[in-house]
Design a protein around this motif. Structure first.
Motif, short mmCIF file in Angstrom:
data_model
loop_
_atom_site.label_atom_id
_atom_site.label_comp_id
_atom_site.label_asym_id
_atom_site.label_seq_id
_atom_site.Cartn_x
_atom_site.Cartn_y
_atom_site.Cartn_z
N THR A 262 1.17 -1.36 -0.29
CA THR A 262 0.32 -0.11 0.21
C THR A 262 0.59 1.31 0.46
O THR A 262 1.06 2.50 -0.21
CB THR A 262 -0.62 -0.24 1.56
N GLU A 263 1.95 0.93 0.13
CA GLU A 263 2.56 2.42 0.49
C GLU A 263 4.12 2.19 -0.22
O GLU A 263 4.61 3.09 -1.15
CB GLU A 263 3.85 2.42 2.32
N GLY A 264 3.76 1.23 -1.63
CA GLY A 264 4.53 1.48 -2.98
C GLY A 264 5.35 1.31 -2.67
O GLY A 264 7.18 1.74 -3.09
N ASN A 265 6.99 0.51 -1.42
CA ASN A 265 8.05 0.41 -1.61
C ASN A 265 8.44 -0.90 -2.89
O ASN A 265 8.01 -1.34 -3.32
CB ASN A 265 8.56 0.17 0.01
N ASP A 266 9.74 -0.65 -2.66
CA ASP A 266 10.59 -1.18 -3.41
C ASP A 266 10.78 -2.95 -2.68
O ASP A 266 10.78 -2.70 -1.58
CB ASP A 266 11.81 -0.30 -4.14
N GLY A 267 11.03 -3.51 -3.27
CA GLY A 267 11.22 -4.96 -3.35
C GLY A 267 10.16 -5.53 -2.74
O GLY A 267 11.06 -7.04 -2.80
N VAL A 268 9.05 -6.21 -2.96
CA VAL A 268 8.51 -6.16 -2.50
C VAL A 268 7.97 -7.56 -3.92
O VAL A 268 7.53 -5.82 -4.82
CB VAL A 268 7.39 -6.43 -1.97
N PRO A 269 7.11 -8.30 -4.10
CA PRO A 269 6.71 -8.84 -5.55
C PRO A 269 5.06 -8.17 -5.72
O PRO A 269 4.46 -7.49 -4.52
CB PRO A 269 6.40 -10.66 -5.64
#
Lengths: 161, 93, 124
Positions: free
Chosen positions: C104-111
């Motif tokens: 939901t926060e749009g962070n990098d590194g998660v599928p």
């Protein structure tokens, strides 16, 4: 029989737990039975899914595989922590498509994956059977999707389906 | 002789467990994110439970065993509730 | 106070080894919590304490009380069963919560989130 004792294994487990917590005396056996039978009747009111176990040999094989894997991954993860967590090592997500459908079998698979250090069950979508696992040490010659698919899934299917 | 060995081993393992609990507490206070704090709290619960078991071996009292069981129970319930809270923003829905 | 010196030497050495090994595993798990870089890596660290560490220390406790009291003392099994049943549940809940928050926060590194319709169409 099945009306009085709908879950014989659960009742026996509860009585055993009562005896372990108190003492192995005939009095506690009676008291524990008086508590365990209503408890298992209350459990029957909840109508949980009743898993059918088919293959006791496969259960023994699975237990052996799981104990071995948990011991081995304990040692390898302890070595990673000990020899420095900053060594070059890739960790990441692995996606597997499971054919397993039975909820109890999936719960058992989640238990196995989470109890082995180095792998963690992150997300599962029931509609597509997509499972997301996070792996601490992705070694190049080991395909984790293949391990889950070929090592655990056939045994679980033999037991539950 | 065996008493000395055992008391020494208990002292060593209690020392290591105290260090482990301090590390968990540090991670719990530092974060950086809420899920790190909850994970550290879970590890702190487990370390303190093992610590109580070593106390039980030293004193031979069953009371420590029961305290360890209660701590394990509380740790599970609180971590599950907090994880649920992180996911949904409320515990009971 | 427990009379620990009443233990035979072999039992004392075995219990001492089990205790030290178990608490070393727990300490290594905590060190992992300290040193690993991302949350998903740190998610693996406490499992060392909850699978290996708890098991070894509880075996030590069972052995100690069984030898000292000359009868089988196995109530520590209850703690072990409880811990091994509950830790996977908490880790799974935490992993899912972290993934949800990262997405939901749009962070990098998660599928990325996979919408179920699209994937099921591609599979067929």
């Amino acid at each position: 029989m099945s009306r009085v004792l709908p879950y014989p294994l659960l009742t026996a487990g509860l009585i055993l737990m009562w005896l372990l917590l108190n003492a192995f005396t005939p009095g506690h056996l009676i008291l524990g039975t008086l508590l365990a039978v209503p408890a298992s009747l209350a459990m029957a009111q909840l109508h949980p899914a009743k898993p059918r176990l088919h293959n006791w040999r496969a259960i023994a094989r699975l237990a052996g595989v799981v104990i071995h894997d948990i011991a081995v991954s304990n040692i390898s993860v302890a070595r990673i922590m000990f020899s420095g967590a900053r060594l070059p090592r890739t960790s990441g997500f692995v996606a597997v498509t499971l054919d397993l459908q039975d909820p109890t079998a999936l719960a058992l698979l989640a238990w196995i994956i989470n109890n082995a250090p180095g792998t963690a069950w992150v997300e599962y979508r029931a509609a597509t059977g997509r499972l997301l696992v996070h792996v601490l040490d992705l070694k190049d010659d080991q395909d984790w999707a293949e391990i889950i698919k070929n090592r655990y899934e056939p045994l679980l299917m033999e037991i539950f389906e | 002789m065996s008493g000395t060995i055992l008391l020494g081993a208990i002292a060593i393992s209690q020392g290591m467990l105290v260090v482990a609990m301090f590390i968990c507490a540090w991670r719990m206070l530092r974060g950086p994110r809420a899920q790190d704090r909850v994970l550290a709290m879970d590890a702190l619960y487990v370390a303190s439970m093992i610590f109580l078991v070593t106390f039980g071996i030293r004193t031979g009292s069953v009371l420590y065993f029961e305290a360890a069981l209660v701590i394990a129970l509380m740790g599970f319930v609180s971590t599950a509730a907090l994880a649920k809270f992180l996911m949904r923003g409320e515990v009971i829905e | 106070m427990n009379d620990l010196s009443a233990l035979p030497l072999w039992a004392a050495i075995l219990i001492a080894l089990l205790l030290v090994a178990g608490s070393t595993l727990t300490l290594l798990g905590a060190v992992g919590l300290l040193r690993l870089r991302s949350f998903y890596e740190r998610l693996h660290a406490p499992t060392l304490g909850t699978s290996g560490g708890v098991l070894l220390v509880l075996i030590a406790s069972m052995l100690c009380f069984t030898v000292l009291q000359q009868r089988l003392v196995v109530h520590e099994v209850l703690i072990f069963i409880f811990i091994t049943l509950t830790t996977p549940v908490t880790l799974m809940l935490l992993g899912r919560a972290a993934l949800y928050r990262d997405r939901t926060e749009g962070n990098d590194g998660v599928p990325a989130f996979e919408p179920e319709e699209i994937v099921s169409e591609a599979d067929q």
